[in-house]
Design a protein around this motif. Structure first.
Motif, mmCIF file in Angstrom:
data_model
loop_
_atom_site.group_PDB
_atom_site.id
_atom_site.type_symbol
_atom_site.label_atom_id
_atom_site.label_comp_id
_atom_site.label_asym_id
_atom_site.label_seq_id
_atom_site.Cartn_x
_atom_site.Cartn_y
_atom_site.Cartn_z
ATOM 1 N N ARG A 139 0.830 -1.215 0.000
ATOM 2 C CA ARG A 139 0.000 0.000 0.000
ATOM 3 C C ARG A 139 0.861 1.261 0.000
ATOM 4 O O ARG A 139 0.506 2.270 -0.639
ATOM 5 C CB ARG A 139 -0.917 -0.016 1.232
ATOM 6 C CG ARG A 139 -2.021 -1.069 1.152
ATOM 7 C CD ARG A 139 -3.034 -0.870 2.275
ATOM 8 N NE ARG A 139 -2.416 -1.093 3.581
ATOM 9 C CZ ARG A 139 -2.349 -2.275 4.202
ATOM 10 N NH1 ARG A 139 -2.848 -3.356 3.596
ATOM 11 N NH2 ARG A 139 -1.802 -2.399 5.382
ATOM 12 N N ALA A 140 2.014 1.215 0.677
ATOM 13 C CA ALA A 140 2.901 2.384 0.693
ATOM 14 C C ALA A 140 3.459 2.654 -0.708
ATOM 15 O O ALA A 140 3.565 3.816 -1.125
ATOM 16 C CB ALA A 140 4.034 2.160 1.693
ATOM 17 N N LEU A 141 3.785 1.609 -1.431
ATOM 18 C CA LEU A 141 4.282 1.805 -2.793
ATOM 19 C C LEU A 141 3.193 2.361 -3.701
ATOM 20 O O LEU A 141 3.471 3.198 -4.567
ATOM 21 C CB LEU A 141 4.803 0.469 -3.341
ATOM 22 C CG LEU A 141 6.043 -0.117 -2.642
ATOM 23 C CD1 LEU A 141 6.408 -1.459 -3.257
ATOM 24 C CD2 LEU A 141 7.224 0.845 -2.746
ATOM 25 N N VAL A 142 1.960 1.933 -3.505
ATOM 26 C CA VAL A 142 0.870 2.447 -4.326
ATOM 27 C C VAL A 142 0.565 3.898 -3.956
ATOM 28 O O VAL A 142 0.350 4.751 -4.838
ATOM 29 C CB VAL A 142 -0.376 1.552 -4.175
ATOM 30 C CG1 VAL A 142 -1.567 2.162 -4.905
ATOM 31 C CG2 VAL A 142 -0.083 0.153 -4.712
ATOM 32 N N ASN A 143 0.556 4.217 -2.673
ATOM 33 C CA ASN A 143 0.258 5.587 -2.243
ATOM 34 C C ASN A 143 1.340 6.574 -2.680
ATOM 35 O O ASN A 143 1.045 7.740 -2.957
ATOM 36 C CB ASN A 143 0.091 5.630 -0.721
ATOM 37 C CG ASN A 143 -1.118 4.844 -0.249
ATOM 38 O OD1 ASN A 143 -2.103 4.685 -1.000
ATOM 39 N ND2 ASN A 143 -1.068 4.315 0.969
#
Length: 419
Positions: free
Chosen positions: A57-61
């Motif tokens: 999720r951090a990479l997507v955000n």
């Protein structure tokens, strides 16, 4: 659009994961969530499933991974992909046509520079110089990227499974040589057919003449400095282009001319050298424990043990072994070859001296000493020819002399006393 600071911080925090995803993107243009989670688990296997999902999720955000429309699949941000590939030397081989187009654009920018100098239009001169500088930068960057891409192709071909067909292992190498190296060699030809060095020489000459003219006219220092810097870029690009062309030819030409056979050891060495070139020696050799280690040398040939003479002697003494006597057959009596005869050579020389001149030395010996063996007569015939004080003359036509068991074809030697 993502915040640049957040994106850069996410790259710093999850660099190992992003680097693995970039390498994976060379095989899969679009990644699924399971593939990304498997990559995260491979980099940091100690994390639980919840922590791995948080990393995703951090990479997507941070906009490093982008969600495709009408799908849950993911792809890497194009800017991130290009940035990471440039740092990790994971570039794909570019197109020779793109490089040729940029080289052709150098000629157009050079013409604009000359026209600006003729019309005393400094804005056009500065614009043409900026365009040349940008073209030099793009060409240099593409040459460097293509060089590492060719190295990657060669390393992959060398480290491929040796059981694969040779044509399949070296297919990409042959295609790269035919579609990239050959056109690049033609473009970088120093003759009239080449455009790379010719256009660069024209641009360099135009920049030097413009700089000299501006120095005479007393132009601004910033304008002269700009032209001097671009001229230095042109000189450096000529040297770098020649170096890249030589390295590409030296790398691919041996593979193209002679498709070498490899075993497991050479494949592993080529793979390791490629990782050292891109990642450094320390990172390439520090491998995780769960990752498959490189194969080491092994000897598949069998071996056998054999007792030495000392061990045999000790064992024979312990068992009180008595060897059996074997009677070898005696040699049967046979006819021994007759030895050379003992002759009185001084008497023969005195006899020959009294008979001089002699027309045929070998016939004279056979006539007067026919009881001697053929080997003895031939030895006397050769020794007497070196007798000092006599003159020997060989006839031009050969003759045959029949001895006891052999027939000799020779040139008759006439012996006489020198006048």
């Amino acid at each position: 659009m993502a915040n640049p600071r957040s994106l850069v911080y996410a790259l710093y925090t999850h660099w190992d994961t992003v680097e693995l995803l970039v390498r994976l993107s060379r095989e899969f243009a679009v990644l699924t969530s399971d593939q990304v989670l498997n990559g995260i688990a491979k980099v940091s296997g100690q994390r639980d499933a919840e922590t791995q999902g948080a990393v995703l999720r951090a990479l997507v955000n941070a906009d490093i991974l982008q969600t495709l429309p009408r799908s849950s699949d993911l792809q890497l941000n194009a800017y991130v992909l290009e940035f990471v590939r440039g740092l990790t030397r994971e570039h794909e081989l570019g197109l020779a046509a793109v490089l040729q187009a940029r080289v052709a654009a150098i000629r157009e920018a050079t013409e604009a520079l000359n026209e600006g100098m003729l019309g005393a239009d400094m804005d056009r001169v500065r614009g043409a110089a900026n365009k040349l500088a940008e073209l030099f930068r793009q060409i240099s960057l593409q040459l460097d990227q293509d060089r590492h891409a060719l190295f990657e192709l060669a390393e992959n071909a060398k480290s491929a499974d040796s059981s694969m067909p040779i044509s399949q292992r070296y297919r990409e190498v042959l295609e790269a040589y035919d579609h990239y190296v050959e056109p690049m060699n033609q473009m970088m030809d120093s003759g009239s057919q080449g455009t790379f060095y010719r256009y660069l020489e024209e641009a360099e000459r135009a920049l030097d003449l413009s700089l000299e003219q501006l120095s005479v006219q007393g132009a601004l220092y910033s304008h002269r400095l700009q032209l001097r810097q671009v001229a230095h870029q042109a000189k450096e690009l000529r040297r770098f282009g020649r170096l890249v062309a030589q390295q590409c030819a030296d790398t691919l030409l041996p593979l193209r001319e002679e498709l070498r056979q490899h075993n497991a050891l050479t494949s592993a060495i080529s793979l390791l050298l490629g990782q050292v070139r891109k990642r450094g020696l320390r990172r390439a050799l520090s491998r995780p424990a769960d990752e498959t280690a490189l194969p080491v040398w092994r000897n598949e040939r069998g071996f056998k043990l054999q007792l030495g003479d000392e061990v045999r002697a000790v064992m024979a003494a312990a068992r009180q072994y008595q060897p059996q006597a074997v009677a070898f057959p005696k040699d049967e009596p046979g006819d021994d070859a007759p030895l050379l005869e003992q002759v009185d050579e001084a008497a023969i020389r005195a006899h020959l001296a009294r008979s001089l001149p002699v027309e045929n030395l070998l016939d004279w010996l056979h006539r007067h000493y026919a009881h001697l063996q053929d080997a003895t007569l031939l030895r006397l015939f050769h020794d007497l020819q070196h007798e000092p004080g006599w003159q020997f003359e060989a006839a031009s036509q050969p003759e045959k002399t029949t001895l006891q068991t052999i027939r000799v074809l020779h040139h008759p030697h006439r012996v006489s006393i020198p006048q």
